[in-house]
Design a protein around this motif. Sequence first.
Motif, PDB file in Angstrom:
ATOM      1  N   ASN A 289      42.463  38.495  62.411  1.00 41.87           N
ATOM      2  CA  ASN A 289      43.294  39.299  63.304  1.00 41.87           C
ATOM      3  C   ASN A 289      44.592  39.775  62.650  1.00 41.87           C
ATOM      4  OD1 ASN A 289      41.497  39.021  65.491  1.00 41.87           O
ATOM      5  ND2 ASN A 289      42.358  36.996  65.991  1.00 41.87           N
ATOM      6  N   ASP A 290      44.877  39.273  61.451  1.00 43.83           N
ATOM      7  CA  ASP A 290      46.062  39.726  60.724  1.00 43.83           C
ATOM      8  C   ASP A 290      45.709  41.002  59.962  1.00 43.83           C
ATOM      9  OD1 ASP A 290      47.731  37.523  61.472  1.00 43.83           O
ATOM     10  OD2 ASP A 290      46.661  36.275  60.020  1.00 43.83           O
ATOM     11  N   THR A 291      45.961  42.126  60.590  1.00 40.38           N
ATOM     12  CA  THR A 291      45.593  43.419  60.017  1.00 40.38           C
ATOM     13  C   THR A 291      46.834  44.294  59.867  1.00 40.38           C
ATOM     14  OG1 THR A 291      45.179  44.472  62.157  1.00 40.38           O
ATOM     15  CG2 THR A 291      43.355  43.218  61.169  1.00 40.38           C
ATOM     16  N   ALA A 292      46.596  45.513  59.406  1.00 37.29           N
ATOM     17  CA  ALA A 292      47.696  46.459  59.231  1.00 37.29           C
ATOM     18  C   ALA A 292      48.321  46.855  60.563  1.00 37.29           C
ATOM     19  CB  ALA A 292      47.206  47.693  58.479  1.00 37.29           C
ATOM     20  N   ASN A 293      47.588  46.657  61.666  1.00 38.77           N
ATOM     21  CA  ASN A 293      48.076  47.063  62.992  1.00 38.77           C
ATOM     22  C   ASN A 293      48.761  45.929  63.747  1.00 38.77           C
ATOM     23  OD1 ASN A 293      46.973  49.673  62.619  1.00 38.77           O
ATOM     24  ND2 ASN A 293      44.943  48.906  63.228  1.00 38.77           N
ATOM     25  N   THR A 294      48.903  44.782  63.131  1.00 40.25           N
ATOM     26  CA  THR A 294      49.553  43.646  63.781  1.00 40.25           C
ATOM     27  C   THR A 294      50.844  43.310  63.041  1.00 40.25           C
ATOM     28  OG1 THR A 294      48.305  42.059  62.419  1.00 40.25           O
ATOM     29  CG2 THR A 294      47.326  42.719  64.536  1.00 40.25           C
ATOM     30  N   PRO A 295      51.739  42.553  63.675  1.00 42.27           N
ATOM     31  CA  PRO A 295      52.997  42.208  63.005  1.00 42.27           C
ATOM     32  C   PRO A 295      52.751  41.522  61.663  1.00 42.27           C
ATOM     33  CG  PRO A 295      53.103  41.663  65.337  1.00 42.27           C
ATOM     34  CD  PRO A 295      51.670  42.031  65.061  1.00 42.27           C
ATOM     35  N   ALA A 296      53.619  41.846  60.706  1.00 43.71           N
ATOM     36  CA  ALA A 296      53.483  41.297  59.358  1.00 43.71           C
ATOM     37  C   ALA A 296      53.781  39.795  59.365  1.00 43.71           C
ATOM     38  CB  ALA A 296      54.447  42.005  58.412  1.00 43.71           C
ATOM     39  N   VAL A 297      52.939  39.059  58.662  1.00 45.25           N
ATOM     40  CA  VAL A 297      53.086  37.608  58.582  1.00 45.25           C
ATOM     41  C   VAL A 297      53.063  37.185  57.111  1.00 45.25           C
ATOM     42  CG1 VAL A 297      52.087  37.157  60.844  1.00 45.25           C
ATOM     43  CG2 VAL A 297      50.590  37.286  58.836  1.00 45.25           C
ATOM     44  N   ALA A 298      53.498  35.969  56.874  1.00 46.02           N
ATOM     45  CA  ALA A 298      53.519  35.437  55.513  1.00 46.02           C
ATOM     46  C   ALA A 298      53.393  33.931  55.557  1.00 46.02           C
ATOM     47  CB  ALA A 298      54.804  35.836  54.786  1.00 46.02           C
ATOM     48  N   LEU A 299      52.835  33.381  54.476  1.00 47.01           N
ATOM     49  CA  LEU A 299      52.809  31.941  54.248  1.00 47.01           C
ATOM     50  C   LEU A 299      53.721  31.639  53.063  1.00 47.01           C
ATOM     51  CD1 LEU A 299      48.935  31.280  54.422  1.00 47.01           C
ATOM     52  CD2 LEU A 299      50.614  30.849  56.230  1.00 47.01           C
ATOM     53  N   ILE A 300      54.343  30.485  53.101  1.00 48.38           N
ATOM     54  CA  ILE A 300      55.128  30.048  51.955  1.00 48.38           C
ATOM     55  C   ILE A 300      54.655  28.655  51.555  1.00 48.38           C
ATOM     56  CG2 ILE A 300      57.132  31.425  52.619  1.00 48.38           C
ATOM     57  CD1 ILE A 300      58.442  28.800  53.570  1.00 48.38           C
ATOM     58  N   ASN A 301      54.916  28.283  50.299  1.00 45.73           N
ATOM     59  CA  ASN A 301      54.547  26.935  49.889  1.00 45.73           C
ATOM     60  C   ASN A 301      55.694  25.961  50.121  1.00 45.73           C
ATOM     61  OD1 ASN A 301      56.265  27.714  47.873  1.00 45.73           O
ATOM     62  ND2 ASN A 301      54.929  27.162  46.170  1.00 45.73           N
ATOM     63  N   GLN A 302      55.400  24.680  49.940  1.00 50.68           N
ATOM     64  CA  GLN A 302      56.393  23.642  50.215  1.00 50.68           C
ATOM     65  C   GLN A 302      57.611  23.772  49.295  1.00 50.68           C
ATOM     66  OE1 GLN A 302      56.362  21.345  52.689  1.00 50.68           O
ATOM     67  NE2 GLN A 302      58.408  20.724  52.009  1.00 50.68           N
ATOM     68  N   ALA A 303      57.384  24.188  48.043  1.00 51.71           N
ATOM     69  CA  ALA A 303      58.511  24.338  47.116  1.00 51.71           C
ATOM     70  C   ALA A 303      59.510  25.360  47.620  1.00 51.71           C
ATOM     71  CB  ALA A 303      57.985  24.740  45.732  1.00 51.71           C
ATOM     72  N   MET A 304      59.024  26.434  48.207  1.00 46.04           N
ATOM     73  CA  MET A 304      59.920  27.462  48.729  1.00 46.04           C
ATOM     74  C   MET A 304      60.639  26.958  49.979  1.00 46.04           C
ATOM     75  SD  MET A 304      59.083  31.425  49.514  1.00 46.04           S
ATOM     76  CE  MET A 304      60.310  32.549  50.199  1.00 46.04           C
ATOM     77  N   ALA A 305      59.915  26.255  50.828  1.00 45.97           N
ATOM     78  CA  ALA A 305      60.542  25.720  52.033  1.00 45.97           C
ATOM     79  C   ALA A 305      61.647  24.723  51.679  1.00 45.97           C
ATOM     80  CB  ALA A 305      59.489  25.056  52.916  1.00 45.97           C
ATOM     81  N   THR A 306      61.374  23.878  50.655  1.00 47.47           N
ATOM     82  CA  THR A 306      62.357  22.878  50.256  1.00 47.47           C
ATOM     83  C   THR A 306      63.593  23.519  49.635  1.00 47.47           C
ATOM     84  OG1 THR A 306      60.575  21.283  49.870  1.00 47.47           O
ATOM     85  CG2 THR A 306      62.713  20.822  48.846  1.00 47.47           C
ATOM     86  N   ARG A 307      63.397  24.576  48.852  1.00 43.47           N
ATOM     87  CA  ARG A 307      64.528  25.192  48.165  1.00 43.47           C
ATOM     88  C   ARG A 307      65.407  25.992  49.112  1.00 43.47           C
ATOM     89  NH1 ARG A 307      63.761  28.578  42.672  1.00 43.47           N
ATOM     90  NH2 ARG A 307      63.151  26.463  42.053  1.00 43.47           N
ATOM     91  N   TYR A 308      64.805  26.784  49.984  1.00 42.22           N
ATOM     92  CA  TYR A 308      65.594  27.726  50.790  1.00 42.22           C
ATOM     93  C   TYR A 308      65.834  27.254  52.212  1.00 42.22           C
ATOM     94  CZ  TYR A 308      64.521  30.741  46.844  1.00 42.22           C
ATOM     95  OH  TYR A 308      64.404  31.268  45.587  1.00 42.22           O
ATOM     96  N   TRP A 309      65.039  26.294  52.703  1.00 46.46           N
ATOM     97  CA  TRP A 309      65.264  25.751  54.049  1.00 46.46           C
ATOM     98  C   TRP A 309      65.220  24.226  54.002  1.00 46.46           C
ATOM     99  CZ3 TRP A 309      62.062  30.039  53.281  1.00 46.46           C
ATOM    100  CH2 TRP A 309      62.512  31.244  53.853  1.00 46.46           C
ATOM    101  N   PRO A 310      66.069  23.600  53.206  1.00 50.26           N
ATOM    102  CA  PRO A 310      66.026  22.134  53.091  1.00 50.26           C
ATOM    103  C   PRO A 310      66.333  21.453  54.423  1.00 50.26           C
ATOM    104  CG  PRO A 310      68.048  23.017  52.113  1.00 50.26           C
ATOM    105  CD  PRO A 310      67.178  24.189  52.439  1.00 50.26           C
TER     106      PRO A 310
END
Length: 890
Positions: free
Chosen positions: A626-647
Amino acid sequence: MQLWRWVLSMSRNFFRMQHIERQLDDEVRGFVDMIADEHIAAGVSASEARRTAQTEAGGIEQVKQAVRDSRAGSGLELFRQDVRFGFRQLRRNPGFTIAAVAALALGIGASTAVFTVYNAILLKPLSYPDADRIVEFGFQSSQIGFLSSVPEFHAYQQQKGTFSGVAAYDFAGPGFNLTGEHPEQVHGIHVTEGYFRLFGASVALGRTFSPQEDAPNGGKVVVLSYGLWQNRFAGDRAIIGKSLSLGNEPYTIIGVIGKQFVSDPEADIWLPFQFPPVSNDLNTFFHIAGLLKPGVTLEQANAQLQLAATQFHRDYPKTSSRLQFHVEPLRDSVIGDVGRSLLILIGAVGLVLLIACAGVANLLLARAMVRNREFAVRCALGAARSRIVRQLLTESLLLCVAGGIFGMAFGFAGVRTLLAFSPAGLPRIGEDGSAVGVDWRVFAFTLAISLATGIIFGLFPAYTAARTDLTSVMKAGGSRSSAGSRQGLVRSILVVSEVSFALILLIGSALFIRSLIALHAVGPGFDANNILTLEMSLNGERFQKTEGVAQLSREGRERLNAMPGVKISAAGYWLPIYVADGLPFQIVGEPVDKDHQYGSKWMSISPGYLSVFKIPILRGRDFNENDTANTPAVALINQAMATRYWPGQNPIGRQIAISKGEGSGMNESTPTIVGVVGDTHNAGLASPPGPCVMVPITQVTNTYTRSYTNGQPLLWIVRTGGDPRQAIPAITEQLRIASGGFPVAHVRTMEEVMGTSTAREKFNVLLLTIFGGVALILAAVGIFGLMAYSVVQRTREMGVRLALGADRSTIRRLIVWNGMRLTAIGVVIGVAAALGFTHLIAGLLFGVRPFDPAAFFIAPVILSIVALFAVWLPAARASKVDPVQALRAE
């Protein structure tokens, strides 16, 4: 009259030389008779005494030749005589000759093998005309490296006072599909029309691109390589103007490049980039090279580019002013960071060569001791000491030249085999090392080290032999007193050196082995078992848009998931072990600062990607259909990114802006983070996981899709219930149907991909292990040879000890102690030297310290055990000496 005097003088000299030779016959025979009488008095038979006396005297003909050479003859003639006599000496002693040549062949061969690789990568110039003036453009101190965008290309083109030409090219990432009756994938490069002029490519047939063909809507034209023209089209000279099917679309063939041109990267076809004259697309996906004008230095070019960068940032205010235009020699960009690894290997192989030469020097010293009587007789009969030195140096050079000939053949064959087995990802070596060859540099290097080793390591034995004291040699046992003790000391020093050098190599190889073990022990963050990876190039208008790629991804996965034995499949542009793409981003809700943007790796994937690799979802959800060009843009991040920017925070629901509006690859909506996934080593096992953003393959812009279609293959990833190799034919057929006839390439299991990611480390380990093994063998042979020779020299002493009641075990312990004492000295010196040198390889190690206790313990233990075995054999022989025979032998 003068002619008559010359004839008379030559005749007089001839008869004088004949008289001298007759005198020499009488003198030498008398000397031989004297020695024979001594042996007969000692109880030796007359015939055996005669043979022994002639051997000790060096032979009548040898002595005559030595004296004749010392009294007459030109320099060239003397050299010829030395060579002939040297050949005879080596032929009469096959055991000595084979041992010396074999040791030198190992040392010189190993050196030649490493030098051929060093030569191919670092010494051989690039194959282009004016290669020293070709540079590559990029941003200084940029994570993007030397990838560039269309606006940057146009900015560089304007620097006409600095560069004779500027050309853009990509790196043949996806290849191109030759479709039709016999579909195949070929290597292709997109280039601008100035590419062929800049790199000096000759044209065998037709022409290259015109400026009009390199402009938007310039038509579908293609230039062929000489190899593809010959192999695919049988060298058809009427091929210009004919049509070639690429991705089921017709392209007109306009030219064939000459046979001599070798592009880097190699290519079968070239297509025009067709950049628009004005563009705001800052997506970086290709390389740019320039040709410096004659007289313009690299420093001048970079100074001019700093001014151009200032204007560029005014024209494109959203770019970071910290990024400055920069050029470096194209050769440096091609070679990369491989130079340091090669220098370490050259140092290692230098130690192998030194060990081999030390062993040969020991053999030459032992040989000189045996020939002491011969040298004494020569000196007594008038031979100059310099003449003896020259003769022995000639023999040494003959050995080294023979070792060089065999070593070069051995080294070249060995390196080609090694590179075919472990290519190591080295640049400029060709497929399986095909570009590594023998040229004048390799010949010169092998000749130089052969002559150098012959002179350096043959000089001291020759000099020592020439200083033999005639009086002491004539006395029974005299030759084993002062001269023998001096040579024994030198031989001991050489053996200690061999042990020390071998230990340094063993410690180095132990460190690399432990490093590789630590590397393999790293958990990659995903399950690589039973996964098949396949690459597909997406050519044609259909795949220049996201919709076409999304449709292919969906249809291909449906077909694959319906296959028996397939558990799940996915598509994407990067594998989790290596992600090269990266983009800056801003966190929505925080102050925007274009000069201090965050950075992360970047990849677009299809649903199922995480499931194929069993990458865990730590928070939130995975992508779905259901994640298509016609739906709101979404993204996944990895744990390293979550730890660095949202500790300490939950990043789910946060939004990021990835350079929106500048060709970033995202649509106009700012993507929302919907999930956090487990980390993978996305820069290789040797690097920690870096921050990474994942977006659906359906939600990237057409610009992003087009750049990937032109520069990166689409990866199909399939997890099977058993061995994935068995499903290759069925999988490739289903993908061919889904894509409309496209072939797949680089079909590999994920285990094979993982092996490739550690190829450089495996190559270093394999090579240093080989060097360490050779060094260990040579050191053991050196110890064995010294102890065996010592036993022979001390035979009478052993006989006296035994006759006086010494126990045979005492004799054995004496020899073992002498050998192990030298080994212990070598080990101490080697450990101390290794402590000083291992810091040089610290940057090549992973998970192990340069002063690793295990390596510094294991290597000396292995060397000591091998040395003990090498010493034990002569010791056992010494303990079995018959006292009566030992005393009579003297």
